[in-house]
Motif scaffolding. Structure first.
Motif, PDB file in Angstrom:
ATOM      1  N   SER A  56      11.634  23.441 -15.452  1.00  0.00           N
ATOM      2  CA  SER A  56      10.703  22.319 -15.372  1.00  0.00           C
ATOM      3  C   SER A  56       9.548  22.763 -14.487  1.00  0.00           C
ATOM      4  CB  SER A  56      11.378  21.066 -14.795  1.00  0.00           C
ATOM      5  OG  SER A  56      11.594  21.209 -13.404  1.00  0.00           O
ATOM      6  N   LYS A  57       8.605  21.877 -14.281  1.00  0.00           N
ATOM      7  CA  LYS A  57       7.431  22.209 -13.462  1.00  0.00           C
ATOM      8  C   LYS A  57       7.824  22.577 -12.031  1.00  0.00           C
ATOM      9  CE  LYS A  57       4.663  18.947 -11.825  1.00  0.00           C
ATOM     10  NZ  LYS A  57       4.062  18.565 -10.685  1.00  0.00           N
ATOM     11  N   ASP A  58       8.903  21.987 -11.518  1.00  0.00           N
ATOM     12  CA  ASP A  58       9.279  22.137 -10.115  1.00  0.00           C
ATOM     13  C   ASP A  58      10.611  22.841  -9.876  1.00  0.00           C
ATOM     14  OD1 ASP A  58       6.985  20.680  -9.393  1.00  0.00           O
ATOM     15  OD2 ASP A  58       8.050  18.791  -9.666  1.00  0.00           O
ATOM     16  N   ILE A  59      11.291  23.283 -10.920  1.00  0.00           N
ATOM     17  CA  ILE A  59      12.617  23.892 -10.745  1.00  0.00           C
ATOM     18  C   ILE A  59      12.691  25.233 -11.463  1.00  0.00           C
ATOM     19  CG2 ILE A  59      15.098  23.655 -11.173  1.00  0.00           C
ATOM     20  CD1 ILE A  59      14.740  20.644 -10.901  1.00  0.00           C
ATOM     21  N   MET A  60      13.134  26.250 -10.705  1.00  0.00           N
ATOM     22  CA  MET A  60      13.316  27.592 -11.237  1.00  0.00           C
ATOM     23  C   MET A  60      14.771  28.012 -11.037  1.00  0.00           C
ATOM     24  SD  MET A  60      11.283  31.130 -10.263  1.00  0.00           S
ATOM     25  CE  MET A  60      12.057  31.412  -8.665  1.00  0.00           C
ATOM     26  N   ASN A  61      15.395  28.506 -12.089  1.00  0.00           N
ATOM     27  CA  ASN A  61      16.750  29.036 -12.011  1.00  0.00           C
ATOM     28  C   ASN A  61      16.701  30.544 -11.833  1.00  0.00           C
ATOM     29  OD1 ASN A  61      18.022  26.582 -12.274  1.00  0.00           O
ATOM     30  ND2 ASN A  61      18.336  26.773 -14.470  1.00  0.00           N
ATOM     31  N   SER A  62      17.753  31.086 -11.215  1.00  0.00           N
ATOM     32  CA  SER A  62      17.820  32.510 -10.921  1.00  0.00           C
ATOM     33  C   SER A  62      19.258  32.997 -11.057  1.00  0.00           C
ATOM     34  CB  SER A  62      17.309  32.744  -9.494  1.00  0.00           C
ATOM     35  OG  SER A  62      17.386  34.099  -9.142  1.00  0.00           O
TER      36      SER A  62
ATOM     37  N   GLU B  88      13.907  24.631  -5.868  1.00  0.00           N
ATOM     38  CA  GLU B  88      13.262  23.337  -6.097  1.00  0.00           C
ATOM     39  C   GLU B  88      11.988  23.286  -5.261  1.00  0.00           C
ATOM     40  OE1 GLU B  88      16.002  19.811  -6.466  1.00  0.00           O
ATOM     41  OE2 GLU B  88      17.316  21.257  -5.431  1.00  0.00           O
ATOM     42  N   PHE B  89      10.860  23.216  -5.942  1.00  0.00           N
ATOM     43  CA  PHE B  89       9.564  23.180  -5.269  1.00  0.00           C
ATOM     44  C   PHE B  89       9.222  21.727  -4.957  1.00  0.00           C
ATOM     45  CE2 PHE B  89       9.926  27.085  -7.570  1.00  0.00           C
ATOM     46  CZ  PHE B  89       9.489  28.019  -6.654  1.00  0.00           C
ATOM     47  N   LYS B  90       9.398  21.340  -3.700  1.00  0.00           N
ATOM     48  CA  LYS B  90       9.237  19.961  -3.266  1.00  0.00           C
ATOM     49  C   LYS B  90       7.775  19.602  -3.043  1.00  0.00           C
ATOM     50  CE  LYS B  90      13.718  19.245  -2.896  1.00  0.00           C
ATOM     51  NZ  LYS B  90      14.430  18.234  -3.667  1.00  0.00           N
ATOM     52  N   SER B  91       6.981  20.584  -2.606  1.00  0.00           N
ATOM     53  CA  SER B  91       5.546  20.402  -2.373  1.00  0.00           C
ATOM     54  C   SER B  91       4.935  21.797  -2.320  1.00  0.00           C
ATOM     55  CB  SER B  91       5.296  19.658  -1.049  1.00  0.00           C
ATOM     56  OG  SER B  91       5.489  20.517   0.052  1.00  0.00           O
ATOM     57  N   PRO B  92       3.613  21.911  -2.241  1.00  0.00           N
ATOM     58  CA  PRO B  92       3.018  23.253  -2.121  1.00  0.00           C
ATOM     59  C   PRO B  92       3.429  23.986  -0.843  1.00  0.00           C
ATOM     60  CG  PRO B  92       1.359  21.661  -2.809  1.00  0.00           C
ATOM     61  CD  PRO B  92       2.599  20.876  -2.442  1.00  0.00           C
ATOM     62  N   ASP B  93       3.967  23.262   0.145  1.00  0.00           N
ATOM     63  CA  ASP B  93       4.331  23.860   1.431  1.00  0.00           C
ATOM     64  C   ASP B  93       5.830  23.835   1.712  1.00  0.00           C
ATOM     65  OD1 ASP B  93       1.651  24.419   2.072  1.00  0.00           O
ATOM     66  OD2 ASP B  93       1.366  22.372   2.791  1.00  0.00           O
ATOM     67  N   ARG B  94       6.641  23.504   0.704  1.00  0.00           N
ATOM     68  CA  ARG B  94       8.084  23.384   0.943  1.00  0.00           C
ATOM     69  C   ARG B  94       8.865  23.604  -0.352  1.00  0.00           C
ATOM     70  NH1 ARG B  94      11.212  18.554   0.673  1.00  0.00           N
ATOM     71  NH2 ARG B  94      13.213  18.881   1.642  1.00  0.00           N
ATOM     72  N   PHE B  95       9.894  24.475  -0.251  1.00  0.00           N
ATOM     73  CA  PHE B  95      10.835  24.587  -1.361  1.00  0.00           C
ATOM     74  C   PHE B  95      12.235  24.769  -0.813  1.00  0.00           C
ATOM     75  CE2 PHE B  95       9.494  29.016  -0.785  1.00  0.00           C
ATOM     76  CZ  PHE B  95      10.641  29.757  -0.954  1.00  0.00           C
ATOM     77  N   VAL B  96      13.228  24.488  -1.647  1.00  0.00           N
ATOM     78  CA  VAL B  96      14.632  24.553  -1.265  1.00  0.00           C
ATOM     79  C   VAL B  96      15.337  25.475  -2.253  1.00  0.00           C
ATOM     80  CG1 VAL B  96      16.763  23.225  -1.036  1.00  0.00           C
ATOM     81  CG2 VAL B  96      14.602  22.242  -0.266  1.00  0.00           C
TER      82      VAL B  96
END
Length: 129
Positions: free
Chosen positions: A76-82, A101-109
């Protein structure tokens, strides 16, 4: 990903990762520290594999003779699998998996899973310069 990122792992260790553009890819330099003592350094190489439609990440460790290679793709636009690269053709069979999970341009989990069980959740914050 371009920029400097920091994650506190909760065990007293912190990783600082700086990504910079390199041609049509990205190079990253990482340092894992514990109370200002360097525990390890890593070099990251990111590039797009057009044939497999995946982002490939290769990680070299300074203090260990290992090379980690992963295949990564957005679901999806905000989720990348690896998954580890050897599972590029059958990611459902991978025993290790990561979800970005890209939560914002300055934060991901990043959620790490082993045998589909969550083993770690690490938050990454962009460092302001």
């Amino acid at each position: 990903f371009i920029g400097t990122w920091k994650s506190d792992f909760g065990d007293g260790n912190t990783m600082i990762l700086e990504y910079t553009p390199y041609g049509n890819g990205i190079v990253g330099n990482a340092k894992i520290v514990s109370k200002e003592t360097a525990l390890d350094n890593k070099k990251y190489f990111l590039g797009y594999d057009e044939k497999n439609d995946k982002i490939i990440i290769a990680i070299l460790h300074y203090n260990a003779p290992i090379i980690e290679i992963t295949a990564n793709w957005f679901i999806s636009k905000d989720i990348m699998n690896s998954v580890p690269y050897q599972y590029i053709s059958n990611p459902e069979n991978a025993t290790m998996k990561w979800k970005f999970e890209f939560k914002s341009p300055d934060r991901f989990v990043i959620t790490s899973l082993q045998n589909n069980t969550v083993t770690a959740v690490d938050e990454w914050i962009r460092e302001k310069k």
